[in-house]
Design a protein around this motif. Sequence first.
Motif, PDB file in Angstrom:
ATOM      1  N   LYS A  86     -20.409  10.795   7.604  1.00  0.00           N
ATOM      2  CA  LYS A  86     -20.829   9.483   8.061  1.00  0.00           C
ATOM      3  C   LYS A  86     -21.247   9.021   9.592  1.00  0.00           C
ATOM      4  O   LYS A  86     -21.022   9.814  10.189  1.00  0.00           O
ATOM      5  CB  LYS A  86     -19.688   8.510   7.571  1.00  0.00           C
ATOM      6  N   TYR A 123     -10.166  -0.926   3.068  1.00  0.00           N
ATOM      7  CA  TYR A 123      -8.939  -1.035   3.515  1.00  0.00           C
ATOM      8  C   TYR A 123      -8.561  -1.139   5.246  1.00  0.00           C
ATOM      9  O   TYR A 123      -7.837  -1.883   5.783  1.00  0.00           O
ATOM     10  CB  TYR A 123      -8.198   0.238   3.267  1.00  0.00           C
ATOM     11  N   ARG A 162     -19.337   8.077  -3.596  1.00  0.00           N
ATOM     12  CA  ARG A 162     -18.579   8.003  -2.538  1.00  0.00           C
ATOM     13  C   ARG A 162     -17.754   6.641  -2.408  1.00  0.00           C
ATOM     14  O   ARG A 162     -17.352   6.208  -1.558  1.00  0.00           O
ATOM     15  CB  ARG A 162     -19.431   7.957  -1.036  1.00  0.00           C
ATOM     16  N   GLU A 198       0.860  -1.160   0.015  1.00  0.00           N
ATOM     17  CA  GLU A 198      -0.106   0.089   0.105  1.00  0.00           C
ATOM     18  C   GLU A 198       0.775   1.245  -0.052  1.00  0.00           C
ATOM     19  O   GLU A 198       1.914   1.300   0.801  1.00  0.00           O
ATOM     20  CB  GLU A 198      -0.674   0.076   1.109  1.00  0.00           C
ATOM     21  N   ASN A 201     -11.882   3.190   1.300  1.00  0.00           N
ATOM     22  CA  ASN A 201     -10.888   3.692   2.554  1.00  0.00           C
ATOM     23  C   ASN A 201     -11.366   2.766   3.634  1.00  0.00           C
ATOM     24  O   ASN A 201     -10.841   2.014   4.542  1.00  0.00           O
ATOM     25  CB  ASN A 201     -11.056   5.034   2.889  1.00  0.00           C
ATOM     26  N   PRO A 205      -3.834  15.997  -1.457  1.00  0.00           N
ATOM     27  CA  PRO A 205      -4.257  14.654  -1.916  1.00  0.00           C
ATOM     28  C   PRO A 205      -5.287  14.694  -2.960  1.00  0.00           C
ATOM     29  O   PRO A 205      -5.209  13.713  -3.796  1.00  0.00           O
ATOM     30  CB  PRO A 205      -4.629  13.733  -0.595  1.00  0.00           C
ATOM     31  N   GLU A 206      -6.191  15.639  -2.818  1.00  0.00           N
ATOM     32  CA  GLU A 206      -7.436  15.551  -3.781  1.00  0.00           C
ATOM     33  C   GLU A 206      -6.924  15.673  -5.021  1.00  0.00           C
ATOM     34  O   GLU A 206      -7.375  15.367  -6.270  1.00  0.00           O
ATOM     35  CB  GLU A 206      -8.465  16.682  -3.314  1.00  0.00           C
ATOM     36  N   TRP A 258     -14.500   6.237  -3.106  1.00  0.00           N
ATOM     37  CA  TRP A 258     -13.167   6.308  -2.329  1.00  0.00           C
ATOM     38  C   TRP A 258     -13.210   6.079  -0.925  1.00  0.00           C
ATOM     39  O   TRP A 258     -12.420   5.629  -0.180  1.00  0.00           O
ATOM     40  CB  TRP A 258     -12.298   7.672  -2.950  1.00  0.00           C
ATOM     41  N   PHE A 259     -14.445   6.702  -0.261  1.00  0.00           N
ATOM     42  CA  PHE A 259     -14.742   6.558   1.060  1.00  0.00           C
ATOM     43  C   PHE A 259     -14.945   5.114   1.255  1.00  0.00           C
ATOM     44  O   PHE A 259     -14.356   4.313   2.307  1.00  0.00           O
ATOM     45  CB  PHE A 259     -15.968   7.523   1.550  1.00  0.00           C
ATOM     46  N   LYS A 311     -14.243  13.991   3.745  1.00  0.00           N
ATOM     47  CA  LYS A 311     -15.288  14.959   3.283  1.00  0.00           C
ATOM     48  C   LYS A 311     -16.649  14.373   3.396  1.00  0.00           C
ATOM     49  O   LYS A 311     -17.490  14.826   2.914  1.00  0.00           O
ATOM     50  CB  LYS A 311     -14.950  15.012   1.814  1.00  0.00           C
ATOM     51  N   VAL A 312     -16.672  12.997   3.816  1.00  0.00           N
ATOM     52  CA  VAL A 312     -18.147  12.297   3.729  1.00  0.00           C
ATOM     53  C   VAL A 312     -18.727  12.403   5.077  1.00  0.00           C
ATOM     54  O   VAL A 312     -18.048  12.064   6.192  1.00  0.00           O
ATOM     55  CB  VAL A 312     -17.814  10.683   3.356  1.00  0.00           C
ATOM     56  N   PHE A 348      -1.484   7.117  -1.461  1.00  0.00           N
ATOM     57  CA  PHE A 348      -2.778   6.683  -1.716  1.00  0.00           C
ATOM     58  C   PHE A 348      -3.733   6.485  -0.416  1.00  0.00           C
ATOM     59  O   PHE A 348      -4.925   6.790  -0.729  1.00  0.00           O
ATOM     60  CB  PHE A 348      -2.681   5.164  -2.418  1.00  0.00           C
ATOM     61  N   ARG A 349      -3.085   5.905   0.376  1.00  0.00           N
ATOM     62  CA  ARG A 349      -3.977   5.970   1.775  1.00  0.00           C
ATOM     63  C   ARG A 349      -4.465   7.329   2.191  1.00  0.00           C
ATOM     64  O   ARG A 349      -5.536   7.631   2.689  1.00  0.00           O
ATOM     65  CB  ARG A 349      -3.153   5.403   2.836  1.00  0.00           C
ATOM     66  N   PHE A 398      -4.826  10.001   0.162  1.00  0.00           N
ATOM     67  CA  PHE A 398      -5.831  10.219  -0.565  1.00  0.00           C
ATOM     68  C   PHE A 398      -7.178   9.593  -0.226  1.00  0.00           C
ATOM     69  O   PHE A 398      -8.137  10.386  -0.190  1.00  0.00           O
ATOM     70  CB  PHE A 398      -5.541  10.021  -1.960  1.00  0.00           C
ATOM     71  N   LEU A 399      -7.208   8.538   0.160  1.00  0.00           N
ATOM     72  CA  LEU A 399      -8.627   7.742   0.619  1.00  0.00           C
ATOM     73  C   LEU A 399      -9.032   8.365   2.012  1.00  0.00           C
ATOM     74  O   LEU A 399     -10.276   8.718   2.087  1.00  0.00           O
ATOM     75  CB  LEU A 399      -8.285   6.103   0.631  1.00  0.00           C
ATOM     76  N   GLU A 400      -7.833   8.568   2.648  1.00  0.00           N
ATOM     77  CA  GLU A 400      -8.447   9.234   4.207  1.00  0.00           C
ATOM     78  C   GLU A 400      -9.204  10.415   3.910  1.00  0.00           C
ATOM     79  O   GLU A 400     -10.033  11.024   4.431  1.00  0.00           O
ATOM     80  CB  GLU A 400      -7.337   9.218   4.991  1.00  0.00           C
ATOM     81  N   TYR A 401      -8.580  11.298   2.924  1.00  0.00           N
ATOM     82  CA  TYR A 401      -8.921  12.636   2.664  1.00  0.00           C
ATOM     83  C   TYR A 401     -10.362  12.493   2.075  1.00  0.00           C
ATOM     84  O   TYR A 401     -11.073  13.397   2.497  1.00  0.00           O
ATOM     85  CB  TYR A 401      -7.914  13.219   1.745  1.00  0.00           C
ATOM     86  N   LYS A 402     -10.525  12.096   1.314  1.00  0.00           N
ATOM     87  CA  LYS A 402     -11.941  11.672   0.555  1.00  0.00           C
ATOM     88  C   LYS A 402     -12.992  11.139   1.551  1.00  0.00           C
ATOM     89  O   LYS A 402     -14.076  11.712   1.541  1.00  0.00           O
ATOM     90  CB  LYS A 402     -11.917  10.548  -0.651  1.00  0.00           C
ATOM     91  N   SER A 403     -12.491  10.230   2.296  1.00  0.00           N
ATOM     92  CA  SER A 403     -13.283   9.936   3.554  1.00  0.00           C
ATOM     93  C   SER A 403     -13.737  10.939   4.357  1.00  0.00           C
ATOM     94  O   SER A 403     -14.802  10.848   4.979  1.00  0.00           O
ATOM     95  CB  SER A 403     -12.569   8.769   4.193  1.00  0.00           C
TER      96      SER A 403
END
Lengths: 105, 401
Positions: free
Chosen positions: A19, B350, B341, A2, B347, B224-225, B343-344, A16-17, A6-7, A9-14
């Motif tokens: 949840k 993962y 959503r 991994e 994540n 990162p975006e 990529w969320f 923003k959600v 990349f992680r 990026f995924l955490e950044y995208k996450s």
Amino acid sequence: MESEYFRKFLEYKSSKVDKKKIGELLAWDEGFQINRPSKLSDFLELVYSEKMTSDLIVLERGTALDLVERIEWMEKNIERLNKKVKLLVVALILVSLLAAWGWLT
Amino acid sequence: MTNKREYIKALKEEVMKRFVGNEDAVYVAILNLLHKRSTLLIRASRGTGKSTLMLLLLKGLFGDDFTVISGASEVKRGEVIGRLHIPSLEKEGTERVLWARFVQAHGKGIDEVNRLNPYTTANVHHMMQFGEVWAYGQKSMAEDYTLIANENPNDLTTFIQPPPFYDRFDVCVYLNSLTVSQKFELQEKNNNYGNDLVNSMPQVVSYEDLLEIRREVEETNLDPETLGFINVLIRDFQVCIRDKEHSNISPPVLCEGCHFTRFVCSSVKDPPSERATVVLVQLAKARKWLEGEVTSDDIIEMARWALIHRINLVRNENVIEEIDELLQREKERMIERESRRQWFILNELYTSYSPGLYRTAKEIAVEDNVFAEELYALEEKWIKEGKLRKEETLKATLGIK
């Protein structure tokens, strides 16, 4: 292997959600508003949805005319029903008076 | 000027005082100058200003201290790379190489690059690839440089340059011919500068400042975006579920019956190299450094110039129109990805395996081959950990080996 980037990026995208964890279940906002052209809510959304997405409500001419027609129809109905109620009250009073007179004599 | 950004803005201003139209191409060409060993290819028809733009940029950066070789003339190795020092050979019997000015110059220009002979092309290619040149068994390292080349792809040439050579150019800009009003504008500019647009161009940035600017741009961080946007965008142009990179059959034949035919991948015959990603990151850094921010729309706009000479499309009647259409489709696809959503969800997967989330991810993967690739990698891991059976995987569902 991994990638750390990349992680990130995924955490950044996450991050923003919006949840929520409900017990074992995970709930998140699907973000359908992204495809909306503006932040305006539709009138029907106001009527049928519990949650509004914005403070501004857009009303189409057709919906507005429907609404006016419906209000007029309802006002006429209210007037008609008011008359009926008044007649029923008068009838009720007359029946009560007759019953009272009969009971007394 | 203490603010180095002002130098670059002044460079653009000075170029645009002398060059008409094609402002977006000039802007991306200038952004591309802001990283080490910058290489630019200008493609245009005869007489549309490709040599003028090349010379204006070189003069703006290096004054008169640059070297231009011409592919149209018979250039010899001695002029481009180096020649033997005859007295040393005669008197001492040693082979000493006198390196050509082209090798030593910080500013290098190649006029009509598609007319270079294969030997010269091979030497320039090697320099662009490894930052060094060879002659008579001796090596010379090329310092930081700026190489600007031009060509008219419609001109008949003696030799066809290989695609890997073009791939070494960071960006390739296409110039349009001038409209009526632009012709008037050019006549006006010619009058203003005594019919000598190129020689009137001042040196705007010193070499030391250029090096400092390049260092600052290199140190600029992208969030990162933005990095993710670039990586996903380029991957969309590369990905192929049927492995076109190693297949003898190309799209559209290869795509027959494929689930993903509606995506960009089916329009690309030869995918771009990883250099496209590297260049787009450099351009994004340069734009952020210069303007203070870089948006996804900026990246889409710049991607056109980083991809156009690196890919071979199924429909190539009008490459610029076709690539613009593909990039527009990409823009919409990125919005779809946001709304899913995905990529969320990846994540979360993962972090830990969850059968429910995995089902959702599988549904998404059917709509996105780039996402599917990442899910395959996780599936492999889960199979090894015993959390998943091979028959349950997305690969098995899609019938991929």
